[in-house]
Write a protein that holds these residues in place. Structure first.
Motif, PDB file in Angstrom:
ATOM      1  N   GLU A 270      -5.232   6.338  -1.847  1.00  0.00           N
ATOM      2  CA  GLU A 270      -4.118   5.443  -1.527  1.00  0.00           C
ATOM      3  C   GLU A 270      -3.234   6.038  -0.432  1.00  0.00           C
ATOM      4  O   GLU A 270      -2.802   5.329   0.487  1.00  0.00           O
ATOM      5  CB  GLU A 270      -3.284   5.177  -2.785  1.00  0.00           C
ATOM      6  CG  GLU A 270      -3.982   4.332  -3.825  1.00  0.00           C
ATOM      7  CD  GLU A 270      -4.958   5.090  -4.699  1.00  0.00           C
ATOM      8  OE1 GLU A 270      -5.565   4.470  -5.590  1.00  0.00           O
ATOM      9  OE2 GLU A 270      -5.124   6.321  -4.502  1.00  0.00           O
ATOM     10  N   ALA A 271      -2.980   7.335  -0.505  1.00  0.00           N
ATOM     11  CA  ALA A 271      -2.142   7.993   0.507  1.00  0.00           C
ATOM     12  C   ALA A 271      -2.790   7.937   1.883  1.00  0.00           C
ATOM     13  O   ALA A 271      -2.101   7.752   2.901  1.00  0.00           O
ATOM     14  CB  ALA A 271      -1.871   9.438   0.108  1.00  0.00           C
TER      15      ALA A 271
ATOM     16  N   LYS B  17       0.832  -1.213   0.000  1.00  0.00           N
ATOM     17  CA  LYS B  17       0.000   0.000   0.000  1.00  0.00           C
ATOM     18  C   LYS B  17       0.863   1.258   0.000  1.00  0.00           C
ATOM     19  O   LYS B  17       0.538   2.243  -0.671  1.00  0.00           O
ATOM     20  CB  LYS B  17      -0.937  -0.006   1.201  1.00  0.00           C
ATOM     21  CG  LYS B  17      -2.040  -1.055   1.107  1.00  0.00           C
ATOM     22  CD  LYS B  17      -2.910  -1.067   2.346  1.00  0.00           C
ATOM     23  CE  LYS B  17      -3.997  -2.128   2.246  1.00  0.00           C
ATOM     24  NZ  LYS B  17      -4.830  -2.181   3.469  1.00  0.00           N
TER      25      LYS B  17
ATOM     26  N   ARG C 241       0.732  14.350   0.736  1.00  0.00           N
ATOM     27  CA  ARG C 241      -0.279  14.341  -0.342  1.00  0.00           C
ATOM     28  C   ARG C 241      -1.208  15.557  -0.235  1.00  0.00           C
ATOM     29  O   ARG C 241      -1.560  16.169  -1.245  1.00  0.00           O
ATOM     30  CB  ARG C 241      -1.105  13.037  -0.299  1.00  0.00           C
ATOM     31  CG  ARG C 241      -2.113  12.925  -1.452  1.00  0.00           C
ATOM     32  CD  ARG C 241      -1.410  12.909  -2.785  1.00  0.00           C
ATOM     33  NE  ARG C 241      -2.310  13.037  -3.928  1.00  0.00           N
ATOM     34  CZ  ARG C 241      -2.647  14.191  -4.493  1.00  0.00           C
ATOM     35  NH1 ARG C 241      -2.181  15.341  -4.011  1.00  0.00           N
ATOM     36  NH2 ARG C 241      -3.434  14.204  -5.556  1.00  0.00           N
TER      37      ARG C 241
ATOM     38  N   GLY D  42      -4.372   9.470  -6.385  1.00  0.00           N
ATOM     39  CA  GLY D  42      -3.600   8.860  -5.313  1.00  0.00           C
ATOM     40  C   GLY D  42      -3.960   9.312  -3.920  1.00  0.00           C
ATOM     41  O   GLY D  42      -3.339   8.876  -2.943  1.00  0.00           O
TER      42      GLY D  42
ATOM     43  N   GLN E 175      -4.406   5.684   3.158  1.00  0.00           N
ATOM     44  CA  GLN E 175      -4.328   4.329   3.721  1.00  0.00           C
ATOM     45  C   GLN E 175      -2.930   4.006   4.229  1.00  0.00           C
ATOM     46  O   GLN E 175      -2.665   2.883   4.645  1.00  0.00           O
ATOM     47  CB  GLN E 175      -4.732   3.295   2.666  1.00  0.00           C
ATOM     48  CG  GLN E 175      -6.171   3.404   2.209  1.00  0.00           C
ATOM     49  CD  GLN E 175      -6.511   2.419   1.112  1.00  0.00           C
ATOM     50  OE1 GLN E 175      -5.864   1.389   0.957  1.00  0.00           O
ATOM     51  NE2 GLN E 175      -7.531   2.730   0.335  1.00  0.00           N
ATOM     52  N   THR E 176      -2.044   5.009   4.209  1.00  0.00           N
ATOM     53  CA  THR E 176      -0.669   4.754   4.634  1.00  0.00           C
ATOM     54  C   THR E 176      -0.332   5.580   5.875  1.00  0.00           C
ATOM     55  O   THR E 176      -1.207   5.919   6.656  1.00  0.00           O
ATOM     56  CB  THR E 176       0.319   5.055   3.488  1.00  0.00           C
ATOM     57  OG1 THR E 176       0.252   6.460   3.161  1.00  0.00           O
ATOM     58  CG2 THR E 176      -0.008   4.244   2.245  1.00  0.00           C
TER      59      THR E 176
ATOM     60  N   ARG F  17       1.972   6.868  -7.020  1.00  0.00           N
ATOM     61  CA  ARG F  17       1.012   7.875  -7.478  1.00  0.00           C
ATOM     62  C   ARG F  17       1.418   9.278  -7.034  1.00  0.00           C
ATOM     63  O   ARG F  17       1.264  10.243  -7.787  1.00  0.00           O
ATOM     64  CB  ARG F  17      -0.386   7.512  -6.984  1.00  0.00           C
ATOM     65  CG  ARG F  17      -0.857   6.195  -7.577  1.00  0.00           C
ATOM     66  CD  ARG F  17      -2.309   5.932  -7.421  1.00  0.00           C
ATOM     67  NE  ARG F  17      -2.699   4.887  -8.371  1.00  0.00           N
ATOM     68  CZ  ARG F  17      -3.914   4.722  -8.838  1.00  0.00           C
ATOM     69  NH1 ARG F  17      -4.886   5.522  -8.449  1.00  0.00           N
ATOM     70  NH2 ARG F  17      -4.183   3.764  -9.695  1.00  0.00           N
ATOM     71  N   LEU F  18       1.945   9.367  -5.820  1.00  0.00           N
ATOM     72  CA  LEU F  18       2.357  10.667  -5.310  1.00  0.00           C
ATOM     73  C   LEU F  18       3.494  11.256  -6.142  1.00  0.00           C
ATOM     74  O   LEU F  18       3.520  12.458  -6.401  1.00  0.00           O
ATOM     75  CB  LEU F  18       2.778  10.528  -3.839  1.00  0.00           C
ATOM     76  CG  LEU F  18       3.304  11.783  -3.148  1.00  0.00           C
ATOM     77  CD1 LEU F  18       2.286  12.927  -3.199  1.00  0.00           C
ATOM     78  CD2 LEU F  18       3.664  11.446  -1.685  1.00  0.00           C
TER      79      LEU F  18
ATOM     80  N   HIS G  62       2.473   1.747  -3.457  1.00  0.00           N
ATOM     81  CA  HIS G  62       1.460   2.189  -4.420  1.00  0.00           C
ATOM     82  C   HIS G  62       1.136   3.671  -4.232  1.00  0.00           C
ATOM     83  O   HIS G  62       0.995   4.425  -5.212  1.00  0.00           O
ATOM     84  CB  HIS G  62       0.205   1.332  -4.249  1.00  0.00           C
ATOM     85  CG  HIS G  62      -0.799   1.498  -5.332  1.00  0.00           C
ATOM     86  ND1 HIS G  62      -0.501   1.386  -6.671  1.00  0.00           N
ATOM     87  CD2 HIS G  62      -2.136   1.764  -5.282  1.00  0.00           C
ATOM     88  CE1 HIS G  62      -1.590   1.568  -7.386  1.00  0.00           C
ATOM     89  NE2 HIS G  62      -2.587   1.815  -6.578  1.00  0.00           N
ATOM     90  N   ALA G  63       1.043   4.088  -2.984  1.00  0.00           N
ATOM     91  CA  ALA G  63       0.774   5.501  -2.692  1.00  0.00           C
ATOM     92  C   ALA G  63       1.932   6.375  -3.160  1.00  0.00           C
ATOM     93  O   ALA G  63       1.722   7.460  -3.718  1.00  0.00           O
ATOM     94  CB  ALA G  63       0.530   5.688  -1.196  1.00  0.00           C
TER      95      ALA G  63
ATOM     96  N   GLN H 173       0.381  11.042   4.184  1.00  0.00           N
ATOM     97  CA  GLN H 173      -0.920  11.716   4.105  1.00  0.00           C
ATOM     98  C   GLN H 173      -0.733  13.232   4.066  1.00  0.00           C
ATOM     99  O   GLN H 173      -1.375  13.932   3.268  1.00  0.00           O
ATOM    100  CB  GLN H 173      -1.783  11.331   5.308  1.00  0.00           C
ATOM    101  CG  GLN H 173      -2.179   9.860   5.330  1.00  0.00           C
ATOM    102  CD  GLN H 173      -2.901   9.475   6.603  1.00  0.00           C
ATOM    103  OE1 GLN H 173      -3.428  10.344   7.311  1.00  0.00           O
ATOM    104  NE2 GLN H 173      -2.945   8.187   6.909  1.00  0.00           N
TER     105      GLN H 173
END
Length: 199
Positions: free
Chosen positions: A164-165, A127, A176, A161, A167-168, A134-135, A130-131, A173
């Motif tokens: 996704e962000a 996760k 982002r 994203g 969720q980390t 996208r970031l 993946h974040a 967060q």
């Protein structure tokens, strides 16, 4: 069976195509970005999180994921996320696993397992990678001239994203959220003379 020097060179030759395969994104100076450049900075983003992740999160695994995540594009090339279909994704995944099958054991099984974890997106490591993937795209767009943006990216760059962000880890967060503010500032200060160079 160990990897021979020739097999080592052959594999790196294929991976090296990522230097020439371009993405739908531009650098700050208006040059088209390569997939390799994107993967490098995504990996650097992961390395900079040392000390900011929970102790039970394997940051080294995240870095490995970031380094390898677009390896299939050495064969298929890059397709922007907003144009990529399920068929495109399946083709890229197939090409990737065929490439991995050229590796000797135990590397083959290790990388197969790593990519399966990345595709499943169930672990904290997957996760986070993946974040970050996208970031990095969002950050690169914030750095690129607005004249290289498609109209849809003016909205997309503020949302891409984000889920996704969230969720980390808290640090990602916050980064982002800050990137959204940077996008909005960029759009507000748009120089109308900086248009027309998009191919």
């Amino acid at each position: 069976m160990s990897m021979t020097p020739r097999a080592y060179i052959d594999f790196l030759h294929i991976a090296g195509r990522l230097k020439d395969n371009i993405r739908h994104c531009y650098t700050e100076q208006g040059r088209e970005e390569s997939v390799a450049e994107h993967s490098w900075r995504t990996s650097l983003m992961a390395m900079l999180l040392l000390g900011k992740t929970p102790e039970d999160l394997d940051l080294n695994k995240v870095i490995q994921m970031c380094i390898l995540h677009d390896l299939g594009e050495a064969i298929t090339g890059d397709i922007p996320s907003f144009w990529k279909t399920a068929q495109d994704t399946a083709k890229e995944d197939h090409a990737l696993f065929r490439l991995l099958d050229t590796l000797p054991e135990p590397l083959r099984s290790s990388w197969h397992t790593l990519f399966q974890e990345m595709l499943a997106l169930q672990t904290a490591e997957a996760k986070l990678y993946h974040a970050l993937d996208r970031l990095e795209s969002v950050l690169q767009h914030n750095e690129s001239p607005l004249s290289t943006w498609l109209d849809l990216e003016r909205t997309l760059n503020q949302t891409y994203g984000m889920e996704e962000a969230m969720q980390t880890i808290p640090f990602v967060q916050e980064v982002r959220k800050l990137a959204v503010a940077d996008t909005q500032k960029k759009l507000q200060t748009e120089d109308t003379t900086d248009r027309g160079c998009l191919k």
